[in-house]
Scaffold this motif. Sequence first.
Motif, PDB file in Angstrom:
ATOM      1  N   GLU A  58     -18.683  -3.718   3.778  1.00 43.57           N
ATOM      2  CA  GLU A  58     -17.521  -3.967   4.636  1.00 43.57           C
ATOM      3  C   GLU A  58     -16.576  -4.946   3.929  1.00 43.57           C
ATOM      4  O   GLU A  58     -16.995  -6.021   3.493  1.00 43.57           O
ATOM      5  N   VAL A  59     -15.319  -4.563   3.828  1.00 39.55           N
ATOM      6  CA  VAL A  59     -14.323  -5.409   3.146  1.00 39.55           C
ATOM      7  C   VAL A  59     -13.982  -6.591   4.060  1.00 39.55           C
ATOM      8  O   VAL A  59     -13.777  -6.416   5.260  1.00 39.55           O
ATOM      9  N   LYS A  60     -13.943  -7.794   3.482  1.00 42.75           N
ATOM     10  CA  LYS A  60     -13.757  -8.999   4.300  1.00 42.75           C
ATOM     11  C   LYS A  60     -12.320  -9.102   4.857  1.00 42.75           C
ATOM     12  O   LYS A  60     -12.112  -9.321   6.035  1.00 42.75           O
ATOM     13  N   HIS A  61     -11.362  -8.974   3.975  1.00 41.27           N
ATOM     14  CA  HIS A  61      -9.972  -9.088   4.434  1.00 41.27           C
ATOM     15  C   HIS A  61      -9.235  -7.790   4.122  1.00 41.27           C
ATOM     16  O   HIS A  61      -9.239  -7.347   2.968  1.00 41.27           O
ATOM     17  N   ALA A  62      -8.623  -7.201   5.117  1.00 40.83           N
ATOM     18  CA  ALA A  62      -7.942  -5.927   4.904  1.00 40.83           C
ATOM     19  C   ALA A  62      -6.718  -5.839   5.808  1.00 40.83           C
ATOM     20  O   ALA A  62      -6.843  -5.690   7.026  1.00 40.83           O
ATOM     21  N   PHE A  63      -5.561  -6.002   5.204  1.00 41.48           N
ATOM     22  CA  PHE A  63      -4.296  -5.765   5.907  1.00 41.48           C
ATOM     23  C   PHE A  63      -3.237  -5.461   4.858  1.00 41.48           C
ATOM     24  O   PHE A  63      -3.450  -5.654   3.661  1.00 41.48           O
ATOM     25  N   CYS A  64      -2.106  -4.949   5.326  1.00 39.07           N
ATOM     26  CA  CYS A  64      -1.153  -4.318   4.390  1.00 39.07           C
ATOM     27  C   CYS A  64       0.245  -4.922   4.485  1.00 39.07           C
ATOM     28  O   CYS A  64       0.605  -5.509   5.495  1.00 39.07           O
ATOM     29  N   THR A  65       1.035  -4.673   3.452  1.00 40.21           N
ATOM     30  CA  THR A  65       2.469  -4.958   3.537  1.00 40.21           C
ATOM     31  C   THR A  65       3.113  -3.877   4.409  1.00 40.21           C
ATOM     32  O   THR A  65       2.601  -2.753   4.476  1.00 40.21           O
ATOM     33  N   ILE A  66       4.206  -4.225   5.062  1.00 32.80           N
ATOM     34  CA  ILE A  66       4.787  -3.208   5.953  1.00 32.80           C
ATOM     35  C   ILE A  66       6.256  -2.895   5.614  1.00 32.80           C
ATOM     36  O   ILE A  66       6.889  -2.087   6.288  1.00 32.80           O
ATOM     37  N   GLU A  67       6.780  -3.540   4.559  1.00 35.84           N
ATOM     38  CA  GLU A  67       8.207  -3.389   4.259  1.00 35.84           C
ATOM     39  C   GLU A  67       8.600  -1.926   4.000  1.00 35.84           C
ATOM     40  O   GLU A  67       9.636  -1.452   4.445  1.00 35.84           O
ATOM     41  N   LYS A  68       7.740  -1.218   3.267  1.00 32.13           N
ATOM     42  CA  LYS A  68       8.082   0.165   2.912  1.00 32.13           C
ATOM     43  C   LYS A  68       8.191   1.038   4.174  1.00 32.13           C
ATOM     44  O   LYS A  68       9.091   1.861   4.296  1.00 32.13           O
ATOM     45  N   SER A  69       7.273   0.812   5.113  1.00 33.37           N
ATOM     46  CA  SER A  69       7.326   1.625   6.345  1.00 33.37           C
ATOM     47  C   SER A  69       8.543   1.258   7.192  1.00 33.37           C
ATOM     48  O   SER A  69       9.114   2.106   7.877  1.00 33.37           O
ATOM     49  N   GLN A  70       8.941  -0.022   7.133  1.00 31.34           N
ATOM     50  CA  GLN A  70      10.132  -0.421   7.894  1.00 31.34           C
ATOM     51  C   GLN A  70      11.372   0.274   7.313  1.00 31.34           C
ATOM     52  O   GLN A  70      12.227   0.755   8.033  1.00 31.34           O
TER      53      GLN A  70
END
Length: 331
Positions: free
Chosen positions: A268-280
């Motif tokens: 299980e990966v400890k920290h997992a979140f993403c940038t969102i600029e491209k989707s914006q």
Amino acid sequence: MKILVTGGAGFMGSWLVDELLKRGHDVTSVDDLSGGFMRNVSPKCKFIKMDVRNKKGVDKIVKGVDIIFHLAAYAAEGQSVFSPIEINDINITPMNNLLVAAVNNNVKRFVFTSSMAVYGDQKTPFDESMIPKPEDPYGISKYYCEMMLKTFAETFDFEFVVIRPHNVYGPRQNIADPFRNVLGIWINRIMNNKPPIIYGDGHQTRAFSFIEDVTPAIANAGFYDKCVNQVINVGSEEVTSINDACKIVLESMGSDFEPIYEPARPREVKHAFCTIEKSQKLLDYKTKNNLKKGVKKMVEWAKEIGPQKPSYRIPLEITKKAPKVWVQKLM
Ligand SMILES: NC(=O)c1ccc[n+]([C@@H]2O[C@H](COP(=O)([O-])OP(=O)(O)OC[C@H]3O[C@@H](n4cnc5c(N)ncnc54)[C@H](O)[C@@H]3O)[C@@H](O)[C@H]2O)c1
């Protein structure tokens, strides 16, 4: 536009079907109901009950289709380490069938919901320029599908968009599945009068993404020119620890339970979140619901459907190192 949505009776697929119908499209939804429900299916779409591992069946339903949104999968990331044979088959075979049918039927655009799981254990926030390093069979299967899609789209000249959603939650999620979607699992356990379980110390972080925010961005991927042939993360920028997320669920349900802590799950990966600029920029994504607001809406819906009996869809193919609550079916 004639649109085919695979996994259309599932959580994200059914929200997407509704959004596309709202926009006036002719939508066919296909699902084998292995993880979805007829209660999610709009009477306004054409619904086909079929396993998209069936090559001949897929050939038939892709005829005349302009856009495919491929969401059918079994997204049990943690379980995929212990059930790789079945989960790889479910997640890989449909992509091959759909790609061949898309080429032979001149489909114009193919949108695929991959996953943040392709990034693996890299430095957060994950951005789309990183080279994927998936940590488990689920992430590997999603990366395989992404590469097949890109290769076929380039070779046979159709448009593609890869969406990498992360930790999507909300009404219609399958809360009976003990293997996936932590918020739904907790809500269902609390409704069944059991305390929530946290694997590891709960300091893991995720950015939970509410379905009402994610759906319009995925729908836009079928139509916008600016997102053609792009890989795009989709989801919230609000980073929350698992401990805090659990507190929000307990509060929202008015529960006095304390979470039970179990050993961390392998890989299980400890920290997992993403940038969102491209989707914006490319999909007009916007977070309108923070976790508290989204959980409140999900809890209201869950109370309407009531406590669900856990449903173990796919047996563990390996029990060595598997969490005891899974092996002993303690959910
Ligand atoms: N929910 C999330 O947090 C999340 C995050 C990243 C990516 N995704 C991806 O988004 C997609 C949708 O996920 P979801 O959370 O709505 O899951 P879900 O299980 O609710 O929906 C998937 C649907 O696909 C159907 N299905 C599975 N195998 C099938 C087959 N062989 N033939 C026909 N239908 C089949 C299931 O019955 C189910 O209705 C998946 O591809 C998943 O990998 C989800």
